[in-house]
Write a protein that holds these residues in place. Structure first.
Motif, PDB file in Angstrom:
ATOM      1  N   MET A 102      20.826  43.364  36.829  1.00 27.90           N
ATOM      2  CA  MET A 102      20.415  42.866  35.513  1.00 27.90           C
ATOM      3  C   MET A 102      19.059  42.164  35.564  1.00 27.90           C
ATOM      4  SD  MET A 102      24.054  41.673  33.865  1.00 27.90           S
ATOM      5  CE  MET A 102      24.556  40.508  35.118  1.00 27.90           C
ATOM      6  N   SER A 103      18.473  42.033  36.740  1.00 27.45           N
ATOM      7  CA  SER A 103      17.138  41.412  36.829  1.00 27.45           C
ATOM      8  C   SER A 103      16.078  42.458  36.504  1.00 27.45           C
ATOM      9  CB  SER A 103      16.905  40.857  38.228  1.00 27.45           C
ATOM     10  OG  SER A 103      16.419  41.879  39.092  1.00 27.45           O
ATOM     11  N   ALA A 104      14.830  42.047  36.584  1.00 23.18           N
ATOM     12  CA  ALA A 104      13.722  42.955  36.283  1.00 23.18           C
ATOM     13  C   ALA A 104      13.248  43.724  37.512  1.00 23.18           C
ATOM     14  CB  ALA A 104      12.554  42.147  35.707  1.00 23.18           C
ATOM     15  N   ASP A 105      13.908  43.514  38.658  1.00 29.41           N
ATOM     16  CA  ASP A 105      13.308  43.965  39.914  1.00 29.41           C
ATOM     17  C   ASP A 105      13.112  45.469  40.059  1.00 29.41           C
ATOM     18  OD1 ASP A 105      13.101  41.357  40.581  1.00 29.41           O
ATOM     19  OD2 ASP A 105      14.042  41.552  42.552  1.00 29.41           O
ATOM     20  N   PHE A 106      13.910  46.252  39.391  1.00 26.76           N
ATOM     21  CA  PHE A 106      13.750  47.704  39.525  1.00 26.76           C
ATOM     22  C   PHE A 106      13.437  48.386  38.194  1.00 26.76           C
ATOM     23  CE2 PHE A 106      16.236  46.615  43.330  1.00 26.76           C
ATOM     24  CZ  PHE A 106      15.504  47.273  44.321  1.00 26.76           C
ATOM     25  N   ARG A 107      13.046  47.603  37.207  1.00 25.94           N
ATOM     26  CA  ARG A 107      12.831  48.200  35.884  1.00 25.94           C
ATOM     27  C   ARG A 107      11.516  48.958  35.767  1.00 25.94           C
ATOM     28  NH1 ARG A 107      14.211  42.740  32.606  1.00 25.94           N
ATOM     29  NH2 ARG A 107      16.456  42.657  33.058  1.00 25.94           N
ATOM     30  N   LEU A 108      10.493  48.450  36.433  1.00 22.60           N
ATOM     31  CA  LEU A 108       9.161  49.054  36.285  1.00 22.60           C
ATOM     32  C   LEU A 108       8.951  50.098  37.373  1.00 22.60           C
ATOM     33  CD1 LEU A 108       7.109  45.835  35.406  1.00 22.60           C
ATOM     34  CD2 LEU A 108       8.052  47.555  33.861  1.00 22.60           C
ATOM     35  N   ARG A 109       8.739  51.309  36.969  1.00 21.23           N
ATOM     36  CA  ARG A 109       8.617  52.388  37.949  1.00 21.23           C
ATOM     37  C   ARG A 109       7.360  52.258  38.787  1.00 21.23           C
ATOM     38  NH1 ARG A 109      11.553  55.113  34.060  1.00 21.23           N
ATOM     39  NH2 ARG A 109       9.743  55.496  32.748  1.00 21.23           N
ATOM     40  N   ASP A 110       6.320  51.692  38.207  1.00 20.14           N
ATOM     41  CA  ASP A 110       5.062  51.567  38.937  1.00 20.14           C
ATOM     42  C   ASP A 110       5.034  50.219  39.647  1.00 20.14           C
ATOM     43  OD1 ASP A 110       2.213  52.638  39.337  1.00 20.14           O
ATOM     44  OD2 ASP A 110       1.900  50.583  38.611  1.00 20.14           O
ATOM     45  N   VAL A 111       4.998  50.269  40.977  1.00 21.21           N
ATOM     46  CA  VAL A 111       5.108  49.016  41.728  1.00 21.21           C
ATOM     47  C   VAL A 111       3.888  48.123  41.532  1.00 21.21           C
ATOM     48  CG1 VAL A 111       6.732  49.952  43.424  1.00 21.21           C
ATOM     49  CG2 VAL A 111       4.255  50.081  43.863  1.00 21.21           C
ATOM     50  N   ASP A 112       2.760  48.709  41.209  1.00 21.21           N
ATOM     51  CA  ASP A 112       1.579  47.876  40.938  1.00 21.21           C
ATOM     52  C   ASP A 112       1.745  47.114  39.628  1.00 21.21           C
ATOM     53  OD1 ASP A 112       0.461  48.755  43.267  1.00 21.21           O
ATOM     54  OD2 ASP A 112      -0.656  50.383  42.294  1.00 21.21           O
ATOM     55  N   THR A 113       2.299  47.795  38.642  1.00 18.88           N
ATOM     56  CA  THR A 113       2.563  47.108  37.383  1.00 18.88           C
ATOM     57  C   THR A 113       3.540  45.964  37.627  1.00 18.88           C
ATOM     58  OG1 THR A 113       2.264  49.196  36.224  1.00 18.88           O
ATOM     59  CG2 THR A 113       3.340  47.420  34.997  1.00 18.88           C
ATOM     60  N   TYR A 114       4.537  46.220  38.458  1.00 14.79           N
ATOM     61  CA  TYR A 114       5.476  45.150  38.797  1.00 14.79           C
ATOM     62  C   TYR A 114       4.737  43.955  39.399  1.00 14.79           C
ATOM     63  CZ  TYR A 114       9.129  42.406  40.934  1.00 14.79           C
ATOM     64  OH  TYR A 114       9.934  41.351  41.279  1.00 14.79           O
ATOM     65  N   ALA A 115       3.916  44.257  40.386  1.00 17.88           N
ATOM     66  CA  ALA A 115       3.191  43.175  41.080  1.00 17.88           C
ATOM     67  C   ALA A 115       2.308  42.403  40.103  1.00 17.88           C
ATOM     68  CB  ALA A 115       2.357  43.750  42.215  1.00 17.88           C
ATOM     69  N   GLN A 116       1.690  43.130  39.199  1.00 12.92           N
ATOM     70  CA  GLN A 116       0.773  42.497  38.238  1.00 12.92           C
ATOM     71  C   GLN A 116       1.511  41.552  37.294  1.00 12.92           C
ATOM     72  OE1 GLN A 116      -1.118  45.442  35.727  1.00 12.92           O
ATOM     73  NE2 GLN A 116      -1.552  43.868  34.163  1.00 12.92           N
ATOM     74  N   TRP A 117       2.654  41.966  36.783  1.00 15.73           N
ATOM     75  CA  TRP A 117       3.358  41.173  35.782  1.00 15.73           C
ATOM     76  C   TRP A 117       4.271  40.120  36.377  1.00 15.73           C
ATOM     77  CZ3 TRP A 117       2.800  41.087  30.476  1.00 15.73           C
ATOM     78  CH2 TRP A 117       1.917  42.034  29.953  1.00 15.73           C
ATOM     79  N   TYR A 118       4.761  40.389  37.602  1.00 15.87           N
ATOM     80  CA  TYR A 118       5.692  39.417  38.182  1.00 15.87           C
ATOM     81  C   TYR A 118       5.055  38.571  39.278  1.00 15.87           C
ATOM     82  CZ  TYR A 118       9.240  41.246  35.154  1.00 15.87           C
ATOM     83  OH  TYR A 118       9.945  41.585  34.025  1.00 15.87           O
ATOM     84  N   GLY A 119       3.815  38.878  39.599  1.00 13.58           N
ATOM     85  CA  GLY A 119       3.051  37.996  40.476  1.00 13.58           C
ATOM     86  C   GLY A 119       3.407  38.077  41.946  1.00 13.58           C
ATOM     87  N   ILE A 120       4.240  39.014  42.318  1.00 14.44           N
ATOM     88  CA  ILE A 120       4.585  39.194  43.731  1.00 14.44           C
ATOM     89  C   ILE A 120       4.678  40.690  44.004  1.00 14.44           C
ATOM     90  CG2 ILE A 120       5.830  37.038  44.259  1.00 14.44           C
ATOM     91  CD1 ILE A 120       8.401  38.512  43.390  1.00 14.44           C
ATOM     92  N   PRO A 121       4.401  41.080  45.249  1.00 15.44           N
ATOM     93  CA  PRO A 121       4.532  42.512  45.545  1.00 15.44           C
ATOM     94  C   PRO A 121       5.999  42.942  45.491  1.00 15.44           C
ATOM     95  CG  PRO A 121       3.992  41.260  47.536  1.00 15.44           C
ATOM     96  CD  PRO A 121       3.939  40.288  46.400  1.00 15.44           C
ATOM     97  N   HIS A 122       6.205  44.173  45.156  1.00 14.38           N
ATOM     98  CA  HIS A 122       7.563  44.732  45.114  1.00 14.38           C
ATOM     99  C   HIS A 122       8.144  44.674  46.519  1.00 14.38           C
ATOM    100  CE1 HIS A 122      10.887  47.430  44.310  1.00 14.38           C
ATOM    101  NE2 HIS A 122      10.487  47.601  43.049  1.00 14.38           N
ATOM    102  N   GLY A 123       9.379  44.215  46.640  1.00 15.91           N
ATOM    103  CA  GLY A 123       9.977  44.015  47.958  1.00 15.91           C
ATOM    104  C   GLY A 123      10.730  45.219  48.498  1.00 15.91           C
ATOM    105  N   ALA A 124      10.831  46.262  47.728  1.00 12.89           N
ATOM    106  CA  ALA A 124      11.558  47.445  48.217  1.00 12.89           C
ATOM    107  C   ALA A 124      11.009  48.690  47.533  1.00 12.89           C
ATOM    108  CB  ALA A 124      13.058  47.298  47.967  1.00 12.89           C
ATOM    109  N   PRO A 125       9.715  48.941  47.700  1.00  9.23           N
ATOM    110  CA  PRO A 125       9.100  50.060  46.971  1.00  9.23           C
ATOM    111  C   PRO A 125       9.765  51.395  47.309  1.00  9.23           C
ATOM    112  CG  PRO A 125       7.583  49.145  48.620  1.00  9.23           C
ATOM    113  CD  PRO A 125       8.740  48.225  48.538  1.00  9.23           C
ATOM    114  N   GLU A 126      10.303  51.492  48.525  1.00  6.87           N
ATOM    115  CA  GLU A 126      10.927  52.764  48.919  1.00  6.87           C
ATOM    116  C   GLU A 126      12.206  53.044  48.138  1.00  6.87           C
ATOM    117  OE1 GLU A 126      10.824  50.001  50.499  1.00  6.87           O
ATOM    118  OE2 GLU A 126      12.701  49.557  51.538  1.00  6.87           O
TER     119      GLU A 126
END
Lengths: 350, 350, 350, 350
Positions: A102-126
């Motif tokens: 239910m968190s936002a961690d896997f909602r954004l398909r583009d990991v760069d967009t994730y990093a940009q909006w959540y301020g941290i790099p995606h922790g499980a891009p694979e």
């Protein structure tokens, strides 16, 4: 498939976790075997949520205490940014386990967009590629086979349910979408902030996150997908003094030669067989008090006074269809259960 | 001019009448000599508004019982459609009496527009021309000499205060203005409707009057005047569960080469000397709880995520600056008193 | 005595401090020269209380930054347990300075009782004897000459105003007094607790401090004094979902041959000339919404169904008559001003 | 017995009727075949309760339109005073039909007491003897065989659940019981009164029916029965600003040599096997927000500061355990179903 799904709920001391427990406890095929809340480990659930006193629930433990090999299902209600690593750990231990997040961690398909909006790099891009976006009515096939389901945010659930059909039908113009949202205070979570105190939030309406709320890129991602073109939206949320409920007022421009009736009919047809989406008749108005505690979305379509414009309004309960209810709906889809199981509750009114 | 203004308040059993009594009682130069409420005539005010028990106020009488020749000032809180005839009667008897009207009866300069939106012909078209529109900060000269002051509606007060300067400055485009409004329940009046019951209105947000609210032509009339061209606006009000307060979220498009700072600076400069309008600094957010019970308008200007768009937000108390407070401000202007007299109350928070 | 009283308000970041600022700012003879809030020192007040933005107030400083020799009056809104030392420091520097304290630090005359209920030894026992108990209507003479005024707690203010006259008149029995209290959430202060969050406190009623609330010894001290014998009371407070307001339902036993009318008449006579106490007529019911934002206490007397028993009910605004309003009333008494100065505000309803 | 119970719900346009529909719709063995609401006959239910839109429910009809021979069960949510005649008519037509009544019409065994408190003679005195008092946990045997079940009032349900065991155990004295009650606004029904408007009821606490509320004789009847002696109680209800929920604070005197622990243990033992009554542990506090929307009663026992006194507190949802939920529980008992059927919903928090 086994009729009893051994279930862990992670982050059981927050509101979405609480609603996941409330619903899962009454689901005929789920058995809650573990509940985590790191800072409350060792306590009975009733100490952090008094309304759950007297129920048959395991005591709270830390994430490290959970034996992932002993669970078939993990419902994640952890804070944003912590679920990626946890999911990785679960997958490493028990690849068959289904994670409904239910968190936002896997909602954004583009990991760069994730990093940009959540301020941290995606922790499980694979793992991102495996995650199915859990907007139940619009991605059943994806959810059915998935081991990771990324449940949409509460605002995106309302926005997408209301806007995907008109966009997919070409009924509204994709370049002029303004979403004015109102949410109850539980949408701000259980964190302690002065502005959330009853005395300060009560009897008041206040906008927040104006122009930069994190649900925007998520809404845009899915609307773009539905319409086949890049879409940017205006989105302004407001806190209103109620605990639950969310109402989105979408100000849109009609495509040429499209009428209000066309838009409504398109929505009616799209959701005719959906148990959890009700498109209201002309003149009926969506109100959050009509969906409180239920998994329903109510949608209404209205003529604006401005020529060529329409107002599409959606109401839902942010903790049910906006999070824990839709999560359970996705569990039902993922495990092949009747989709309404455990979600039949009618709205609590008054 | 006499320091003691003999004052009648008409329609003293409604909310705007109540707030007019509350404020007028503490105004150093007003003496309340008559209070009307036709269906409650003969009762003490404390029977219809218990918070006014124990105060020095005359008992309620009917309109017919008032001797217009004995009053210098009439503050009208009558329902829409009834003030025109009453004003005519007052004028016929006592041409010097000042009528400050909080209803919609004299707000629309075009009597046909009035008839169209209010469903009845104007009852005193010959007086319409004399009525000054009572948006205090923008029409002091008109109000100063007037015998009839038509106080703006609550939504128009907020909308016009926020939008007139940017339009007059050419900072925003006049053809794309979408106003999404949120109001407390007192805005719906004291009439008995199920949807207004605590149990039904509480914990809920509901739009109403979508696309056809009567405050639209009034907003348009004044914005058109300010910008020198015909303006049509989108306007969608919502009821939120609070008693007082109004927040308008104005979604606008910037003119070419105009920045957010330009818009804010224009507002700051326009209202620098105004005691009742506060333009907030960058990042500060208007909230209704910050103006509750006061005569203040708080305005904030924000960058939208949509390129070239801005969000201008205004908050006020619908019963004070949105009606009785502004009425009293207009009384001060009309009678040449210090404009803040009787209106110094600071917002009640929490 | 000087007409301009240089005033410091200590503890300006809490609710009672905020209401003291709100009222003091509009008092014609007070000039606010210093505001303290240790953890917010350096900030403008508007950063901690947004409703005070745009007003002419000094920035927040620490206690150490205040020059006590430059102030005539200190209004203390500090947490319990911190005012004794501060008052000592003020007295050492400026013996003429009047300290009007809203905390509990000087309310209990017996320092051992203080230590027992507040868990720490009294920090200025040598000053306790000088402190006048600030129940304005019942201790004017004491307050008039005092350099330290200990304003009563909110619950004691209501309880004592309702019960002192019947006890002093011998109308009710002193050994069977049960006080069931209901308070708005601001009574719990601005501290951050989950139970105070809007989502958790809203739509709920919850008792607290059952059998051991600190206002009990204070109520008992003053009732004992009024009746000339040791009195113990039952006292059970409840939090109800409103920001302001307090209602005390006092279940009492009548003395022999005393009627309900006797009790009411006794109260009416006692408070006939008091501007801030209204004893309601038979059948009229005290309600917190009728005194919100005002300095009034409303009192009603009712016949119980149990033979020989009465129910005496008092309503007030906990932040006004229950703290900052009564503090200002005491300032007026202490400095010889008209007692209603700055306190004329009528209740804000709806 | 048939597994499908054909059910009529009478009075479907009020709050208790609405909650009966909400619950009955999800009960596996009830089939709703008729819904009445005389003034709304002909309309779909969704027109009078918008949260029931889209559900499979028959349209509203008048009482006269119902064929009583076609129903096995009638759930009555009619106003007080109208159910006696209706029940008579049902019985005359279909003697096997079970009537589960949520009004007060059959609660008082003594018809004279009924006439005295309700102001009209009993309309079916010959049936009164057949009516089982529907306090589920305390009258299962009576309810099981009954054709008429008189469900208790909301306040009596809370009072009796809390006080019958201590009285039956001889733990509290029967002659000094003071019940101070707080209820949400839905307890006042759906009738239109100004004091129930959101703007007037919100942010306020107000007592009502002081000394003469109709639930008193009902509480007394059952407490007298349980204790074997005539009992009179003090009872003072208060409206607090929430939609649902009821909290009763019972101020009682302990019997000689009885401790708080004795009282609590007596309650714990009495309700150990009851699914809908939870006696809290020492220090845990009943709160209405913990039972909202559920059929639970939470009970806590506390030591008073007054020697020899205790405070027993009970919380429930007035529309569920206080009316429609207990009605359904009684249906389950009357028809031999599992008692929790259709009532498993966990409290909705936040």
């Amino acid at each position: 498939m086994s009729k009893t799904i051994k279930t862990a709920i992670l982050g059981a001391s927050g509101y979405t976790g609480a609603d996941a427990m409330r619903l899962a406890l009454r689901h005929p095929h789920l058995e809650i075997v573990a509940l985590t809340a790191n800072t409350h480990a060792g306590k009975p659930v009733g100490d952090v949520f008094e309304h759950l006193r007297g129920l048959d629930l395991p005591d709270l433990v830390t994430l490290d205490d959970v034996d992932w090999t002993a669970v078939d299902l993990v419902i994640c209600a952890l804070p944003h940014g912590t679920t990626q690593a946890t999911t990785k750990a679960i997958r490493a231990t028990n690849p068959d386990c289904v994670v409904v997040d239910m968190s936002a961690d896997f909602r954004l398909r583009d990991v760069d967009t994730y990093a940009q909006w959540y301020g941290i790099p995606h922790g499980a891009p694979e793992l991102q590629g495996e995650a199915a976006y859990g907007l139940s009515e619009h991605n059943r096939d994806g959810i059915a086979g998935a081991k990771i389901v990324a449940c949409p945010g509460c605002f995106p659930t309302a926005a997408l349910t209301a806007l995907i059909p008109p966009l997919a039908n070409g009924h509204v113009q994709p370049d002029d979408i303004i979403i004015d949202a109102k949410t109850g205070m539980s949408g701000a979570g259980r964190g302690l902030k002065q502005g959330m105190l009853f005395s300060e939030a009560g009897e008041g309406t206040s906008p927040y996150g104006i122009g930069h709320h994190r649900h925007m890129p998520e809404i845009e991602q899915e609307l773009s997908k539905a319409s086949g073109q890049a879409i940017t939206v205006g989105f302004t949320p407001h806190l209103v003094p109620m605990a639950r409920g969310e109402l989105l007022t979408c100000h849109v421009r009609l495509a040429d030669n499209v009428s209000i009736d066309d838009v409504r009919t398109g929505l009616v047809e799209r959701y005719a067989d959906e148990p959890f989406v009700l498109v209201l008749e002309e003149g009926q108005i969506p109100k959050t008090q009509n969906v409180r505690g239920s998994n329903m979305v109510h949608i209404g379509v209205f003529k604006d006074r401005l020529a060529g414009r329409a107002i599409i309004i959606a109401a839902l309960d942010n903790l049910v269809k906006g999070s824990a209810g839709q999560a359970l709906q996705n569990v039902n889809i993922a495990f092949g259960f009747e989709e309404t199981l455990g979600l039949e509750q009618i709205a609590l009114f008054p």
